[in-house]
Design an enzyme around this catalytic site. Structure first.
Site, PDB file in Angstrom:
ATOM      1  NE  ARG A  53       0.898   1.675   3.567  1.00  0.00           N
ATOM      2  CZ  ARG A  53       1.330   1.916   3.622  1.00  0.00           C
ATOM      3  NH1 ARG A  53       2.349   1.544   4.049  1.00  0.00           N
ATOM      4  NH2 ARG A  53       0.760   2.853   3.650  1.00  0.00           N
ATOM      5  N   GLY A  54       0.318   2.052   0.091  1.00  0.00           N
ATOM      6  CA  GLY A  54       0.781   3.779  -0.047  1.00  0.00           C
ATOM      7  C   GLY A  54       1.395   4.177  -1.712  1.00  0.00           C
ATOM      8  CB  ALA A  55       0.526   6.967  -4.401  1.00  0.00           C
ATOM      9  NE  ARG A  87      -5.833   0.392  -1.601  1.00  0.00           N
ATOM     10  CZ  ARG A  87      -5.260   0.999  -0.131  1.00  0.00           C
ATOM     11  NH1 ARG A  87      -3.851   0.986  -0.366  1.00  0.00           N
ATOM     12  NH2 ARG A  87      -6.503   2.183   0.512  1.00  0.00           N
ATOM     13  CD  GLN A 198      -3.313   2.428   6.852  1.00  0.00           C
ATOM     14  OE1 GLN A 198      -3.218   2.921   7.944  1.00  0.00           O
ATOM     15  NE2 GLN A 198      -3.928   2.643   5.794  1.00  0.00           N
ATOM     16  CG  ASP A 239      -2.889   7.745  -0.909  1.00  0.00           C
ATOM     17  OD1 ASP A 239      -2.778   8.703  -0.199  1.00  0.00           O
ATOM     18  OD2 ASP A 239      -2.204   6.826  -1.229  1.00  0.00           O
ATOM     19  CG  ASN A 249      -1.623  11.618   3.011  1.00  0.00           C
ATOM     20  OD1 ASN A 249      -1.633  11.008   2.349  1.00  0.00           O
ATOM     21  ND2 ASN A 249      -1.802  11.647   3.663  1.00  0.00           N
ATOM     22  CE  LYS A 250      -5.424   5.859   4.762  1.00  0.00           C
ATOM     23  NZ  LYS A 250      -6.177   4.396   3.600  1.00  0.00           N
TER      24      LYS A 250
HETATM   25  C1  LIG Z   1       3.601   7.937  -0.137  1.00  0.00           C
HETATM   26  S1  LIG Z   1       1.937   7.255  -0.328  1.00  0.00           S
HETATM   27  C2  LIG Z   1       1.782   7.320   1.208  1.00  0.00           C
HETATM   28  C3  LIG Z   1      -0.202   7.480   1.254  1.00  0.00           C
HETATM   29  O1  LIG Z   1      -1.090   6.133   1.028  1.00  0.00           O
HETATM   30  C4  LIG Z   1      -1.293   5.892   2.138  1.00  0.00           C
HETATM   31  O2  LIG Z   1      -2.774   5.021   1.941  1.00  0.00           O
HETATM   32  P1  LIG Z   1      -2.878   3.265   2.398  1.00  0.00           P
HETATM   33  O3  LIG Z   1      -2.401   3.206   3.672  1.00  0.00           O
HETATM   34  O4  LIG Z   1      -4.385   3.159   2.652  1.00  0.00           O
HETATM   35  O5  LIG Z   1      -1.771   2.698   0.652  1.00  0.00           O
HETATM   36  C5  LIG Z   1      -1.883   7.497   3.294  1.00  0.00           C
HETATM   37  O6  LIG Z   1      -2.624   7.428   2.250  1.00  0.00           O
HETATM   38  C6  LIG Z   1      -0.895   7.828   3.070  1.00  0.00           C
HETATM   39  O7  LIG Z   1      -0.246   9.496   2.796  1.00  0.00           O
END
Ligand SMILES: CSC[C@H]1O[C@H](OP(=O)(O)O)[C@H](O)[C@@H]1O
Length: 359
Positions: A53-55, A87, A198, A239, A249-250
């Site tokens: 996960r993470g963009a 996603r 996270q 994101d 973002n989250k």
């Molecule tokens: C560097 S992008 C990180 C970004 O992604 C996370 O979302 P997820 O864990 O649901 O993929 C979160 O928004 C982070 O800031």
């Protein structure tokens, strides 16, 4: 970054190009487990259930998902559609798929496999350098605060935008690592980041691995800490950032930005170029992922016996809503930290750094 002293990235192809190895982030912080993706379906599942996960890492995994699909003889458009459906919010997913399609579509089917593995590897190598540069530019913000007064610079971050969210280095945490490695005094307030935690599970684990001083906090504590002068700087990831500087973002990021604005705390967003959605004039149209309700109604952890357990937090009859992201308007963002430098959260600011995007 290093795990147990060994350098590693979050994703890597097997030498025989018959699989892709990832860190299964659903097992952290309790178990550091590697998992091999053997085909398109594995890659799509890993993104959808957040093993990765993470963009930027979502984009990298999708790129390798296309390479796996080409190796198993799948149709290019169908493979990209499968991965695109995993996603909706991180624009890096669409960016990576568009890049893979542009590279492969002109080629004959028999040439697409090798080209796909090479392009996916290039996306990963580029991500590492983009994030390294973000760290360099962002460390300057921390350094300036360190010079202003004695004691550690207290950085608050939300969710995980560390190296686990990218191929390496991270985005929001890249400046923290660069500052720490340069000997600057830094401490990180780690938002737990409900409901998937996270922050508590991934950011805390990263910072322990790297030896960075930090304190895990409940999401709701951030505003209080800012009111009491305990936060010098907020740095979060993104994101999808619209062309005017609005930031998706989250979930919970917007609330932190409001608290920072109210308390005069600088609020920066760290992102690489592929996270900018130039086709969106502002953040109103950014798709917000709605995830399963049981991510809110249940929590997973490790019991005293070291067993992973999931427990319910709510009455079975209580419904739950689970929007996974929110949009912070550019007016609440002090600046954007990119691989090309720091700029105001505005269209003009972004175009100064990315002049090739001027129409
Ligand atoms: C560097 S992008 C990180 C970004 O992604 C996370 O979302 P997820 O864990 O649901 O993929 C979160 O928004 C982070 O800031």
């Amino acid at each position: 970054m290093k795990v147990d002293g060994l350098s590693t990235r979050t994703i890597a192809p097997l030498p025989g190009r018959d699989g892709v190895v990832i860190i299964d982030q659903t097992r952290l912080p309790f178990r550091y487990e590697l998992r091999t993706l053997r085909g398109l379906a594995d890659a799509a599942e890993a993104i959808a259930v957040m093993r990765v996960r993470g963009a930027p890492l979502i984009g990298a995994t999708a790129a390798y998902g296309v390479a796996l699909a080409m190796t198993e003889g799948a149709d290019l458009d169908a493979a990209c559609a499968t991965l695109a459906a995993t996603r909706p919010t991180a624009v890096n997913l669409a960016w990576a798929l568009a890049r893979m399609r542009a590279r492969l579509a002109p080629l004959p089917a028999e040439a697409r496999g090798a080209a796909a593995w090479a392009e996916a590897a290039a996306i990963c190598d580029e991500d590492v350098e983009l994030n390294r540069a973000i760290g360099r530019h962002g460390a300057g913000l921390i350094g300036a605060l360190a010079e202003a007064r004695p004691g550690p610079v207290n950085v608050l971050t939300h969710c995980n935008a560390g190296w686990l969210a990218t191929v390496d280095w991270g985005t929001a945490l890249a400046p923290v690592y660069a500052a720490f490695d340069a000997g600057l005094p830094v401490h990180v307030w780690v938002d737990e980041t409900r409901p998937r935690n996270q922050g508590a599970s991934l950011t805390a684990w990263e910072l322990v691995q790297h030896g960075v001083p930090h304190t895990v906090i409940a999401d709701n504590a951030g505003g209080h800490l800012m009111q009491h002068g305990k936060v010098d700087l907020c740095i979060v990831g993104s994101d999808r950032t619209a062309a005017n500087g609005d930031v998706a973002n989250k979930i919970g990021t917007y609330l932190k930005a409001l608290a920072a604005h109210d308390n005069g705390v600088p609020f920066y967003v760290a992102l690489p170029g592929p996270t900018i959605d130039w086709d969106l004039a502002d953040g109103r149209a950014i798709p917000i992922e709605e995830r399963r309700a049981d991510e809110v109604t249940r929590i997973t952890g490790e019991n005293a016996a070291g067993e992973l357990v999931s427990v319910r937090l709510t009455p079975a009859a209580s419904p739950a809503a689970n929007p996974a992201f929110d949009v912070t308007p550019a007016r609440l963002v002090s600046g954007l930290v990119t691989e090309r430098g720091v700029c105001p959260a505005s269209r003009a600011g972004l175009l100064d750094l990315y002049p090739e995007r001027r129409r």
